[in-house]
Scaffold this motif. Sequence first.
Motif: not given
Length: 146
Positions: A64-68
């Motif tokens: 998943v692109a970015g931080w979750v």
Amino acid sequence: MSAMRARRLDQRLRKMPSPVVPILKEVFGVERPRWILEPSLAVQRLFWERCGADFVPPAQIHLVAGWVATEQLRDLHGRVIPGLEAAPGEAALFFIDLEPQANWGHPCEYVLIGRDGNITRARYHWPPARHELIALKRPPGISIHP
């Protein structure tokens, strides 16, 4: 007075078919490549070094692109993923579909890598909700456990 001849421009300048494929398709295999800037390549490399050998083909590995925000991470049905409650904060989410040819309700694995480098793994049977999954290719040099 000399006679002038007019030529239609569209007849003189015909577009020839291109003998080459677009460079993006040739290099990346797709029309528009997906760039993943966060999580960084260092975080992705950490995943491959510590976990990559555990997943044998035909398993498909996604990021998943970015931080979750792990507190908000839910499965397709809106339920909390068991085993991920112990990893509060933001993390890089790697999702591994262990049986990509099967319909859902089959084994998969979630791998979270926190900003501090801690890794939390959880086996489950549903994909994450509300996250666009970007397929990753196994980099050269990552061995596969038999």
